[in-house]
Design an enzyme around this catalytic site. Structure first.
Site, PDB file in Angstrom:
ATOM      1  N   VAL A 133      99.287  39.168  76.965  1.00  0.00           N
ATOM      2  CA  VAL A 133      99.815  37.937  77.578  1.00  0.00           C
ATOM      3  C   VAL A 133      98.485  37.384  78.241  1.00  0.00           C
ATOM      4  O   VAL A 133      98.456  36.325  78.814  1.00  0.00           O
ATOM      5  CB  VAL A 133     100.948  38.112  78.611  1.00  0.00           C
ATOM      6  CG1 VAL A 133     102.137  38.687  78.045  1.00  0.00           C
ATOM      7  CG2 VAL A 133     100.369  39.016  79.938  1.00  0.00           C
ATOM      8  N   VAL A 183      91.413  38.028  79.966  1.00  0.00           N
ATOM      9  CA  VAL A 183      90.861  36.953  80.186  1.00  0.00           C
ATOM     10  C   VAL A 183      91.315  36.286  81.589  1.00  0.00           C
ATOM     11  O   VAL A 183      90.338  35.926  82.376  1.00  0.00           O
ATOM     12  CB  VAL A 183      91.190  35.991  79.071  1.00  0.00           C
ATOM     13  CG1 VAL A 183      90.868  34.662  79.269  1.00  0.00           C
ATOM     14  CG2 VAL A 183      90.871  36.456  77.917  1.00  0.00           C
ATOM     15  N   LYS A 188      89.696  49.168  85.504  1.00  0.00           N
ATOM     16  CA  LYS A 188      90.573  49.335  84.465  1.00  0.00           C
ATOM     17  C   LYS A 188      91.065  50.748  84.782  1.00  0.00           C
ATOM     18  O   LYS A 188      90.706  51.830  84.705  1.00  0.00           O
ATOM     19  CB  LYS A 188      90.061  49.273  82.999  1.00  0.00           C
ATOM     20  CG  LYS A 188      90.888  49.346  81.834  1.00  0.00           C
ATOM     21  CD  LYS A 188      91.801  48.173  81.935  1.00  0.00           C
ATOM     22  CE  LYS A 188      92.801  48.324  80.563  1.00  0.00           C
ATOM     23  NZ  LYS A 188      93.707  47.076  80.631  1.00  0.00           N
ATOM     24  N   GLU A 215      92.695  46.300  86.894  1.00  0.00           N
ATOM     25  CA  GLU A 215      93.586  45.578  85.784  1.00  0.00           C
ATOM     26  C   GLU A 215      94.456  46.945  85.119  1.00  0.00           C
ATOM     27  O   GLU A 215      93.900  47.909  84.806  1.00  0.00           O
ATOM     28  CB  GLU A 215      92.825  45.023  84.660  1.00  0.00           C
ATOM     29  CG  GLU A 215      93.514  44.478  83.409  1.00  0.00           C
ATOM     30  CD  GLU A 215      92.818  44.159  82.646  1.00  0.00           C
ATOM     31  OE1 GLU A 215      93.421  43.669  81.320  1.00  0.00           O
ATOM     32  OE2 GLU A 215      91.544  43.969  82.673  1.00  0.00           O
ATOM     33  N   ALA A 249      97.411  48.546  82.306  1.00  0.00           N
ATOM     34  CA  ALA A 249      97.571  48.584  80.755  1.00  0.00           C
ATOM     35  C   ALA A 249      99.105  48.155  80.369  1.00  0.00           C
ATOM     36  O   ALA A 249     100.039  48.590  80.944  1.00  0.00           O
ATOM     37  CB  ALA A 249      97.261  49.853  80.260  1.00  0.00           C
ATOM     38  N   ALA A 273      94.416  28.704  76.110  1.00  0.00           N
ATOM     39  CA  ALA A 273      94.529  29.513  74.987  1.00  0.00           C
ATOM     40  C   ALA A 273      93.004  29.514  74.418  1.00  0.00           C
ATOM     41  O   ALA A 273      92.380  28.176  74.060  1.00  0.00           O
ATOM     42  CB  ALA A 273      95.553  29.058  73.843  1.00  0.00           C
TER      43      ALA A 273
END
Length: 238
Positions: A13, A17, A37, A109, A111, A201
């Site tokens: 999704v 980014v 992460k 972030e 997963a 996008a």
């Protein structure tokens, strides 16, 4: 504690980014940023993961991973298949807390989605946010099907007493269809949280310099940007 947890309504999704855009906007505002992460899956030991991609796009952010596993699966499943110790929410929270002593902003972030399991005990990113008492930014898709997954995630966050400061659309299409245009109004309604941005996008394919220059224009002021939800809705709504 200057920690923001970033999750998505599912995979693909645009979480990475969006994380890079938030980092770039904060860096442009003069803040020091670390990106953590929680569990990287689907990459080998010598390959660049999501945290490294954030650093490539955003610039001088500190990046770290708690663990990485080679199979592109949920972290708990990937750890089991690799015969490795799974990530525990406490480990992620400890790593974020340490980074927070050295940086103005720490982005954690996840997963996949909010309830993707880290371990056999059912630990998730939601548990990490609870341990940190950190707000959770939700990255959503633009089109058909997003309302259900967005509302379910928002309800789960609130049932746990976690703050949902807002939503960011992770990949706004160049030619949005009717569903995407209608969702600009419907997403805040179903989630009870404001739209705080829309990343176009293909943004991840921009050069790092172009990405860093544009990122603040994709995000609202609470995320160090200049994006205006009302103006965006006037331009792109139905």
């Amino acid at each position: 504690m200057p920690v923001l947890v970033i999750t998505g309504t599912g995979t693909e999704v645009g979480k990475t980014v969006v994380t890079a855009a938030v980092a770039a906007a904060a860096l442009a505002g003069g803040r020091t940023v670390a990106v953590l992460k929680a569990a990287q899956t689907g990459v080998g030991p010598d390959e660049a993961g999501d945290a490294q991609e954030v650093a490539r796009l955003a610039g001088t952010a500190t990046v770290a991973e708690v663990a990485r596993f080679p199979d592109p699966l949920a972290p708990g499943t990937a750890a089991r298949r690799a015969g490795r110790t799974p990530v525990r929410p406490e480990e992620v929270a400890e790593a974020a807390t340490k980074l927070a002593t050295e940086h103005d902003l720490v982005l954690v972030e996840g997963a996949g989605g909010l309830l993707v399991r880290f371990d056999a005990e059912g630990g998730t990113l939601a548990d990490v946010a609870g341990l940190l008492d950190a707000p959770v930014l939700l990255v959503t898709s633009a089109g058909l099907g997003t309302l259900n997954t967005t509302e379910l995630t928002a309800r789960e966050l609130r049932s746990r007493g976690l703050e949902l400061p807002g939503l960011v659309i992770g990949s706004w299409p160049g030619a949005p269809d009717l569903a995407a245009r209608c969702n600009l109004a419907d997403l805040p309604d179903v989630s009870g949280a404001p739209l705080l941005g829309a990343v176009p996008a293909g943004a991840g394919s921009l050069s790092p310099a172009a990405f860093r220059s544009a990122a603040p224009h994709w995000l609202a002021p609470p995320l160090d940007g200049t994006w205006d939800a009302d103006a965006f809705g006037d331009r792109h709504g139905p």
